[in-house]
Scaffold this active site. Sequence first.
Site, PDB file in Angstrom:
ATOM      1  N   PHE A  10       0.829  -1.224   0.000  1.00 52.66           N
ATOM      2  CA  PHE A  10       0.000   0.000   0.000  1.00 52.66           C
ATOM      3  C   PHE A  10       0.860   1.270   0.000  1.00 52.66           C
ATOM      4  CE2 PHE A  10      -2.103   2.808   3.383  1.00 52.66           C
ATOM      5  CZ  PHE A  10      -2.695   3.645   2.449  1.00 52.66           C
ATOM      6  N   THR A 132       6.216   2.707  12.847  1.00 51.37           N
ATOM      7  CA  THR A 132       4.831   3.004  13.216  1.00 51.37           C
ATOM      8  C   THR A 132       4.724   3.637  14.604  1.00 51.37           C
ATOM      9  OG1 THR A 132       2.750   1.892  13.785  1.00 51.37           O
ATOM     10  CG2 THR A 132       4.711   0.574  13.995  1.00 51.37           C
ATOM     11  N   ASP A 133       3.626   4.361  14.820  1.00 50.20           N
ATOM     12  CA  ASP A 133       3.382   4.917  16.167  1.00 50.20           C
ATOM     13  C   ASP A 133       2.993   3.828  17.164  1.00 50.20           C
ATOM     14  OD1 ASP A 133       0.803   4.329  15.254  1.00 50.20           O
ATOM     15  OD2 ASP A 133       0.008   6.347  15.547  1.00 50.20           O
ATOM     16  N   GLU A 134       2.651   2.627  16.669  1.00 54.55           N
ATOM     17  CA  GLU A 134       2.181   1.577  17.594  1.00 54.55           C
ATOM     18  C   GLU A 134       3.274   1.094  18.536  1.00 54.55           C
ATOM     19  OE1 GLU A 134      -0.307  -1.476  16.078  1.00 54.55           O
ATOM     20  OE2 GLU A 134      -1.311  -0.135  14.678  1.00 54.55           O
ATOM     21  N   TYR A 158       2.508  -7.534  16.236  1.00 56.87           N
ATOM     22  CA  TYR A 158       2.955  -6.627  15.161  1.00 56.87           C
ATOM     23  C   TYR A 158       3.815  -5.499  15.727  1.00 56.87           C
ATOM     24  CZ  TYR A 158       2.748  -2.545  12.108  1.00 56.87           C
ATOM     25  OH  TYR A 158       3.085  -1.427  11.370  1.00 56.87           O
ATOM     26  N   LYS A 162       7.814  -4.572  15.166  1.00 48.50           N
ATOM     27  CA  LYS A 162       8.284  -3.292  14.605  1.00 48.50           C
ATOM     28  C   LYS A 162       9.212  -2.604  15.616  1.00 48.50           C
ATOM     29  CE  LYS A 162       7.311  -1.458  11.220  1.00 48.50           C
ATOM     30  NZ  LYS A 162       7.899  -1.531   9.843  1.00 48.50           N
TER      31      LYS A 162
HETATM   32  P1  NAD Z   1       1.471  -3.599   3.278  1.00 49.06           P
HETATM   33  O1  NAD Z   1       1.182  -4.810   4.098  1.00 49.06           O
HETATM   34  O2  NAD Z   1       0.401  -3.019   2.424  1.00 49.06           O
HETATM   35  O3  NAD Z   1       2.711  -3.889   2.310  1.00 49.06           O
HETATM   36  C1  NAD Z   1       3.857  -4.577   2.723  1.00 49.06           C
HETATM   37  C2  NAD Z   1       4.670  -4.914   1.478  1.00 49.06           C
HETATM   38  O4  NAD Z   1       5.870  -5.595   1.913  1.00 49.06           O
HETATM   39  C3  NAD Z   1       3.952  -5.868   0.522  1.00 49.06           C
HETATM   40  O5  NAD Z   1       4.133  -5.439  -0.810  1.00 49.06           O
HETATM   41  C4  NAD Z   1       4.642  -7.206   0.745  1.00 49.06           C
HETATM   42  O6  NAD Z   1       4.641  -8.040  -0.396  1.00 49.06           O
HETATM   43  C5  NAD Z   1       6.050  -6.755   1.111  1.00 49.06           C
HETATM   44  N1  NAD Z   1       6.775  -7.747   1.913  1.00 49.06           N
HETATM   45  C6  NAD Z   1       6.309  -8.409   3.001  1.00 49.06           C
HETATM   46  N2  NAD Z   1       7.276  -9.256   3.460  1.00 49.06           N
HETATM   47  C7  NAD Z   1       8.348  -9.081   2.659  1.00 49.06           C
HETATM   48  C8  NAD Z   1       9.653  -9.657   2.625  1.00 49.06           C
HETATM   49  N3  NAD Z   1      10.010 -10.564   3.523  1.00 49.06           N
HETATM   50  N4  NAD Z   1      10.510  -9.248   1.664  1.00 49.06           N
HETATM   51  C9  NAD Z   1      10.142  -8.319   0.747  1.00 49.06           C
HETATM   52  N5  NAD Z   1       8.913  -7.752   0.722  1.00 49.06           N
HETATM   53  C10 NAD Z   1       8.034  -8.129   1.664  1.00 49.06           C
HETATM   54  O7  NAD Z   1       2.036  -2.538   4.301  1.00 49.06           O
HETATM   55  P2  NAD Z   1       1.861  -0.956   4.341  1.00 49.06           P
HETATM   56  O8  NAD Z   1       0.601  -0.620   5.022  1.00 49.06           O
HETATM   57  O9  NAD Z   1       2.132  -0.430   2.994  1.00 49.06           O
HETATM   58  O10 NAD Z   1       3.062  -0.569   5.331  1.00 49.06           O
HETATM   59  C11 NAD Z   1       4.367  -0.338   4.831  1.00 49.06           C
HETATM   60  C12 NAD Z   1       5.282  -0.030   5.998  1.00 49.06           C
HETATM   61  O11 NAD Z   1       4.805   1.119   6.693  1.00 49.06           O
HETATM   62  C13 NAD Z   1       5.375  -1.136   7.043  1.00 49.06           C
HETATM   63  O12 NAD Z   1       6.700  -1.215   7.491  1.00 49.06           O
HETATM   64  C14 NAD Z   1       4.440  -0.677   8.159  1.00 49.06           C
HETATM   65  O13 NAD Z   1       4.861  -1.184   9.400  1.00 49.06           O
HETATM   66  C15 NAD Z   1       4.624   0.815   8.068  1.00 49.06           C
HETATM   67  N6  NAD Z   1       3.486   1.632   8.529  1.00 49.06           N
HETATM   68  C16 NAD Z   1       2.227   1.401   8.033  1.00 49.06           C
HETATM   69  C17 NAD Z   1       1.177   2.220   8.420  1.00 49.06           C
HETATM   70  C18 NAD Z   1      -0.229   2.016   7.905  1.00 49.06           C
HETATM   71  O14 NAD Z   1      -1.148   2.676   8.375  1.00 49.06           O
HETATM   72  N7  NAD Z   1      -0.447   1.154   6.910  1.00 49.06           N
HETATM   73  C19 NAD Z   1       1.416   3.264   9.322  1.00 49.06           C
HETATM   74  C20 NAD Z   1       2.701   3.464   9.812  1.00 49.06           C
HETATM   75  C21 NAD Z   1       3.735   2.638   9.394  1.00 49.06           C
HETATM   76  O1  DAU Z   2      -0.894   3.256  13.775  1.00 42.17           O
HETATM   77  C1  DAU Z   2      -0.208   2.813  12.637  1.00 42.17           C
HETATM   78  C2  DAU Z   2      -0.666   1.419  12.297  1.00 42.17           C
HETATM   79  O2  DAU Z   2      -1.984   1.546  11.800  1.00 42.17           O
HETATM   80  C3  DAU Z   2       0.216   0.713  11.290  1.00 42.17           C
HETATM   81  O3  DAU Z   2       1.497   0.521  11.850  1.00 42.17           O
HETATM   82  C4  DAU Z   2      -0.375  -0.634  10.887  1.00 42.17           C
HETATM   83  O4  DAU Z   2       0.411  -1.232   9.871  1.00 42.17           O
HETATM   84  C5  DAU Z   2      -1.777  -0.402  10.388  1.00 42.17           C
HETATM   85  O5  DAU Z   2      -2.380  -1.641  10.111  1.00 42.17           O
HETATM   86  C6  DAU Z   2      -2.607   0.358  11.413  1.00 42.17           C
HETATM   87  O6  DAU Z   2      -2.905  -0.446  12.575  1.00 42.17           O
HETATM   88  P1  DAU Z   2      -4.361  -0.463  13.248  1.00 42.17           P
HETATM   89  O7  DAU Z   2      -4.545  -1.710  13.987  1.00 42.17           O
HETATM   90  O8  DAU Z   2      -4.628   0.831  13.962  1.00 42.17           O
HETATM   91  O9  DAU Z   2      -5.234  -0.420  11.867  1.00 42.17           O
HETATM   92  P2  DAU Z   2      -6.557  -1.210  11.413  1.00 42.17           P
HETATM   93  O10 DAU Z   2      -6.994  -0.568  10.149  1.00 42.17           O
HETATM   94  O11 DAU Z   2      -6.372  -2.675  11.431  1.00 42.17           O
HETATM   95  O12 DAU Z   2      -7.592  -0.816  12.559  1.00 42.17           O
HETATM   96  C7  DAU Z   2      -7.893   0.536  12.812  1.00 42.17           C
HETATM   97  C8  DAU Z   2      -8.887   0.561  13.968  1.00 42.17           C
HETATM   98  O13 DAU Z   2     -10.129   0.010  13.516  1.00 42.17           O
HETATM   99  C9  DAU Z   2      -8.456  -0.278  15.155  1.00 42.17           C
HETATM  100  O14 DAU Z   2      -8.889   0.361  16.353  1.00 42.17           O
HETATM  101  C10 DAU Z   2      -9.217  -1.593  14.964  1.00 42.17           C
HETATM  102  C11 DAU Z   2     -10.502  -1.143  14.294  1.00 42.17           C
HETATM  103  N1  DAU Z   2     -11.121  -2.136  13.379  1.00 42.17           N
HETATM  104  C12 DAU Z   2     -10.337  -2.684  12.406  1.00 42.17           C
HETATM  105  C13 DAU Z   2     -10.859  -3.631  11.540  1.00 42.17           C
HETATM  106  C14 DAU Z   2     -10.001  -4.270  10.479  1.00 42.17           C
HETATM  107  C15 DAU Z   2     -12.468  -2.443  13.482  1.00 42.17           C
HETATM  108  O15 DAU Z   2     -13.182  -1.910  14.355  1.00 42.17           O
HETATM  109  N2  DAU Z   2     -12.991  -3.362  12.624  1.00 42.17           N
HETATM  110  C16 DAU Z   2     -12.241  -3.988  11.656  1.00 42.17           C
HETATM  111  O16 DAU Z   2     -12.788  -4.840  10.916  1.00 42.17           O
END
Ligand code: NAD
Ligand code: DAU
Length: 352
Positions: A10, A132-134, A158, A162
């Site tokens: 993503f 991540t902030d988590e 998770y 991280k």
């Molecule tokens: P995502 O799950 O959508 O994408 C992860 C990508 O990494 C995928 O394309 C997957 O194929 C690839 N991947 C997984 N394992 C791998 C491996 N061993 N070698 C090579 N590629 C691999 O994740 P995202 O939401 O795009 O998050 C990207 C980064 O940002 C992550 O490190 C996540 O912790 C961080 N992050 C995400 C969020 C969020 O809200 N989505 C917020 C803060 C930080």
């Molecule tokens: O804060 C940054 C993080 O945000 C990233 O590091 C992670 O990669 C990303 O997945 C995200 O984590 P969350 O657990 O906060 O995101 P998620 O979208 O899974 O859930 C957001 C909130 O919504 C959380 O409080 C759980 C709730 N939720 C989620 C799902 C999937 C629901 O209530 N119902 C659902 O079906």
Amino acid sequence: MILVTGGAGFIGSNFVLDWLAQCDEPVLNLDALTYAGNLRNLASLQGDGRHVFVHGDIGDRALVERLLAEHRPRAIVHFAAESHVDRSIHGPAAFVKTNVEGTFALLEAARGHWGTLDGDARSSFRFLHVSTDEVYGSLGPRDAAFTEEHAYRPNSPYSASKAASDHLVRAWHHTYGLPVVTTNCSNNYGPYQFPEKLIPLMIVNALAGQPLPVYGDGMQVRDWLYVGDHCSGIRAVLERGRIGETYNIGGWNEKPNRDIVATICALLDELRPDPAGPHARLVTHVSDRPGHDRRYAIDARKIERELGWRPAETFDSGIRKTLRWYLDHPQWVAEVRSGAYRDWLATNYARR
Ligand code: NAD
Ligand code: DAU
């Protein structure tokens, strides 16, 4: 060129698309194409010589060493990870493997590569770790938002994985001098997000007339940031961030999940009305996520003060763009919702 890991996911694919829209510096994109990696996200780059895609694992040290020796990137932007909290509860092993061991292997390969550089190439090299902030754990309702000084208190497999990767990155700088920077970002939303995360799940379920599963009371708070703003924050840190520092990136946009779901339903009522009735009729409260963090909030003053970065989108503008993107890409949605995605829905939601 720069090496991007996880550039078919993503945020990674948004980053690669934004990067190549803004400059001509090539991108070497290393991605294992797990369930979350999707080359359709990068379809617009087909035939574009500035994008070199390699299907492979960050944990494959020999492969990464070969790529670094061959392409000699000036920076590594490390997105690749297992990223979904609910999946980490059902199967934590993959999170330790990719997020901890994979980051370790990448750091070792980067250290070897950096050791071969000299002069400007050595001083300008960067390893940017996307986190991540988590890692900071959960806030109470009146606690101050997370600064970069906040103690690490990860609560899920998770976030623990991280946090471990952040510690490795820090140690590789402190001990070996590797020029690293780390970003800790809040919840992203926007185009190409896999519909296992809250916002895209609610959009695709609502469009399909399926239940909208809200965990527990739905009063958990997240700080939402449009993905394009996360990408511009990462670019600012890559260009101007101080070596060895961490930068929090956030949207100044705290909202409870219930409000997010209500906003999506109201916007869909406007943009794609359902003859069966308001989309909010589909909201269903289901059992809570084990160990569910109650509140995250980012204090993003350091990145603003030092690097002049602020988000460009408001939640209103960002969520409208996002909804329009999902409405305009039914084929993308249909393809990601087929096959293994159904197994995930059964695993996570059937017994809630
Ligand atoms: P995502 O799950 O959508 O994408 C992860 C990508 O990494 C995928 O394309 C997957 O194929 C690839 N991947 C997984 N394992 C791998 C491996 N061993 N070698 C090579 N590629 C691999 O994740 P995202 O939401 O795009 O998050 C990207 C980064 O940002 C992550 O490190 C996540 O912790 C961080 N992050 C995400 C969020 C969020 O809200 N989505 C917020 C803060 C930080
Ligand atoms: O804060 C940054 C993080 O945000 C990233 O590091 C992670 O990669 C990303 O997945 C995200 O984590 P969350 O657990 O906060 O995101 P998620 O979208 O899974 O859930 C957001 C909130 O919504 C959380 O409080 C759980 C709730 N939720 C989620 C799902 C999937 C629901 O209530 N119902 C659902 O079906």
